[in-house]
Enzyme design. Structure first.
Site, PDB file in Angstrom:
ATOM      1  N   GLU A 194       0.798  -1.229   0.000  1.00 22.21           N
ATOM      2  CA  GLU A 194       0.000   0.000   0.000  1.00 22.21           C
ATOM      3  C   GLU A 194       0.834   1.283   0.000  1.00 22.21           C
ATOM      4  O   GLU A 194       0.751   2.087   0.945  1.00 22.21           O
ATOM      5  CB  GLU A 194      -0.954   0.014   1.200  1.00 22.21           C
ATOM      6  CG  GLU A 194      -1.936  -1.130   1.213  1.00 22.21           C
ATOM      7  CD  GLU A 194      -3.110  -0.909   2.169  1.00 22.21           C
ATOM      8  OE1 GLU A 194      -3.044   0.039   2.978  1.00 22.21           O
ATOM      9  OE2 GLU A 194      -4.082  -1.659   2.086  1.00 22.21           O
ATOM     10  N   GLU A 201      -5.520  -8.476   0.535  1.00 21.67           N
ATOM     11  CA  GLU A 201      -6.182  -8.128   1.799  1.00 21.67           C
ATOM     12  C   GLU A 201      -7.629  -7.800   1.517  1.00 21.67           C
ATOM     13  O   GLU A 201      -7.945  -7.170   0.510  1.00 21.67           O
ATOM     14  CB  GLU A 201      -5.563  -6.900   2.481  1.00 21.67           C
ATOM     15  CG  GLU A 201      -4.249  -7.118   3.153  1.00 21.67           C
ATOM     16  CD  GLU A 201      -3.762  -5.876   3.907  1.00 21.67           C
ATOM     17  OE1 GLU A 201      -4.591  -5.125   4.468  1.00 21.67           O
ATOM     18  OE2 GLU A 201      -2.547  -5.663   3.917  1.00 21.67           O
TER      19      GLU A 201
HETATM   20  C1  NOJ Z   1      -4.167  -2.378   5.221  1.00 27.57           C
HETATM   21  C2  NOJ Z   1      -2.813  -2.600   5.800  1.00 27.57           C
HETATM   22  O1  NOJ Z   1      -1.964  -3.174   4.856  1.00 27.57           O
HETATM   23  C3  NOJ Z   1      -2.827  -3.420   7.057  1.00 27.57           C
HETATM   24  O2  NOJ Z   1      -1.568  -3.312   7.639  1.00 27.57           O
HETATM   25  C4  NOJ Z   1      -3.917  -2.926   7.946  1.00 27.57           C
HETATM   26  O3  NOJ Z   1      -3.872  -3.403   9.231  1.00 27.57           O
HETATM   27  C5  NOJ Z   1      -5.241  -3.160   7.256  1.00 27.57           C
HETATM   28  N1  NOJ Z   1      -5.265  -2.310   6.102  1.00 27.57           N
HETATM   29  C6  NOJ Z   1      -6.457  -2.855   8.092  1.00 27.57           C
HETATM   30  O4  NOJ Z   1      -6.500  -1.526   8.452  1.00 27.57           O
END
Ligand code: NOJ
Length: 466
Positions: A166, A373
């Site tokens: 990200e 994710e």
């Molecule tokens: C994206 C992130 O990559 C991760 O580290 C985070 O905990 C999640 N979003 C949830 O917020």
């Protein structure tokens, strides 16, 4: 079965080193910028939580791998902690750190679980952060060296790599909203860092391909679809700009080999465009990812009615508290009045995932895509019977899997799904309040308790569908 997935579809979950490992001062690990941020700004994190213990995965990894196996996982997305491998960012390699991951990867492979490994999930070694972080070109060189060390140390075990997690979210929060380290609100620095990250990504991909191994490399992007808040032309324009700044600046170089012209123009007009060197742009154009990782949580709705500059993340878990992202004169994100929202005011909108997958497919038809994710955060406690009845998580995951199934049926090459997260973890500013896991972590004892969703997912993995 209504939703049968292709053979070999990866059923997994995801974590990140800082969020689960703990043992932040053990076996030679150095500080990361997040360790120091938590120490220096405890008031910014729910209950002054730190990643020092996290889920104690550094000591409990063998049991965690056994649990993944018992839950039918065929894949696991994790990250390597740079400060465990090169504690000060640039100096000697820490053999104890290398040994830890070698043991972990070996156990995963032995359990039939394919590791999908991200090199950088925001835990920049503190000495590099102190020296200017990603604003300092030396960080790019340090990262390339770290990446090479990892490719050489783990290349025989790891066949799926991602450069960054990200980059959009970490840049915007680090340099625009000033909510994450280095806590800056500096548009020039933001664009510089966003540029450097994508050039570093391109160089890392070239380095990896140059080594000639049999692995694949990609990048993990949070791709929030941006829709206009209304059907007015002004909002359509606001959505286009927001999409350029938020998404396309990061997706286009990775998949199309170039930075988006409209964002370049915007930054140039505002005198914040970094020097774009020919050799950087050639590098971005020259090589490309073998797959793309898509992280999807929620969409955005852009309005042109941005009369102030205001940022804020919901860290209360009270769904009436809005998130804010508004840049005066440019765009602001607003709530969807008809939307379904989580307790953290993130909209639940599975069709948004379809739009992201379609974009990736449109950019590079047939490119392998992993949903790296996707998940739902909630406040959870153990029920009287010692379990967690998280039916809402089952519903959330199922609805998104249905979308993925449809995308595959329409020819998109989606290869796997990693639910965020394997276990409840250190959720950045939310500390341990926002729980995402298949495994509930008892914060007193560190006991792992599979939630109802974990058993449901085990069946989905076993049947390769639902
Ligand atoms: C994206 C992130 O990559 C991760 O580290 C985070 O905990 C999640 N979003 C949830 O917020």
């Amino acid at each position: 079965m209504e939703f049968q997935f292709p053979q070999g579809f990866v059923w997994g979950s995801a974590t990140a080193a800082l969020q689960i490992e703990g043992a932040t001062r053990e076996d030679g690990r150095g500080d990361s910028q997040w360790d120091v941020f938590c120490r220096e700004h405890p008031e910014r994190i729910w209950q002054q939580a730190t990643p020092d213990l996290a889920c104690d995965h550094y000591h409990r990894w063998a049991g965690d791998v056994a649990l993944m196996k018992a839950l039918g996982h065929t894949g696991y997305r994790l990250s390597i902690a740079w400060p465990r491998i090169i504690p000060d960012g640039t100096g000697a390699v820490n053999e104890a750190g290398v040994a830890f991951y070698r043991r972990l990867f070996a156990a995963l492979i032995e359990a039939g679980i394919e590791p999908n490994v991200t090199l950088y999930h925001w835990d920049l070694p503190q000495p590099l952060a102190r020296a200017g972080g990603w604003e300092n070109p030396a960080t790019m060189d340090a990262f390339l060296r770290y990446a090479r060390v990892c490719f050489e140390a783990f290349g025989d075990q790891v066949k799926l790599w991602a450069t960054f997690n990200e980059p959009s979210w970490s840049t915007l929060n680090g340099y625009v909203t000033a909510l994450h380290p280095p806590l800056k609100h500096d548009y020039r620095a933001a664009v510089q860092v966003a540029y450097t990250l994508m050039v570093t990504h391109a160089r890392t991909v070239a380095l990896f391909h140059g080594l000639g191994g049999d692995g694949k490399i990609g990048i993990v992007q949070n791709m929030c679809p941006v829709y206009p808040a209304t059907d007015s032309p002004r909002d359509a324009e606001a959505a286009r700009i927001a999409d350029a700044v938020y998404n396309r600046w990061f997706i286009d170089p990775a998949l199309l080999g170039r930075f988006p012209e409209d964002a370049v123009e915007l930054y140039r007009r505002n005198h914040i465009l970094p020097e774009m060197r020919r050799e950087d742009l050639d590098m971005v154009a020259a090589d490309s990812v073998d797959f793309i990782g898509v992280n999807y949580y929620f969409p955005h709705y852009a309005s042109a009615d941005a009369t102030e500059t205001l940022f804020g993340l919901n860290t209360s878990g009270n769904r009436d508290e809005d998130c804010h992202f508004s840049i005066k004169g440019l765009f602001k994100f607003v709530r969807n009045p008809k939307g379904r929202y989580t307790d953290w005011a993130w909209e639940i909108y599975p069709p948004g995932l379809r739009d992201l997958l379609a974009r990736a497919h449109r950019y590079r038809p047939g490119l392998p895509i992993y949903v790296t994710e996707n998940g739902i955060g909630a406040q959870e406690t153990l029920d009287a019977d010692g379990t967690v009845d998280d039916q809402y998580r089952i519903d959330f995951v199922r609805e998104h899997l249905e979308v993925i199934h449809g995308a595959i049926a329409d020819g998109m090459n989606v290869r796997g799904y990693y639910m965020w997260a394997l276990m409840d973890n250190f959720s950045w500013l939310n500390g341990y309040k926002k729980r995402y896991g298949f495994l509930f972590i008892d914060r007193e004892t560190m006991r792992r308790v599979p939630k109802k969703s974990a058993f449901w997912y085990r069946e989905v993995a076993r049947r390769n569908g639902f």
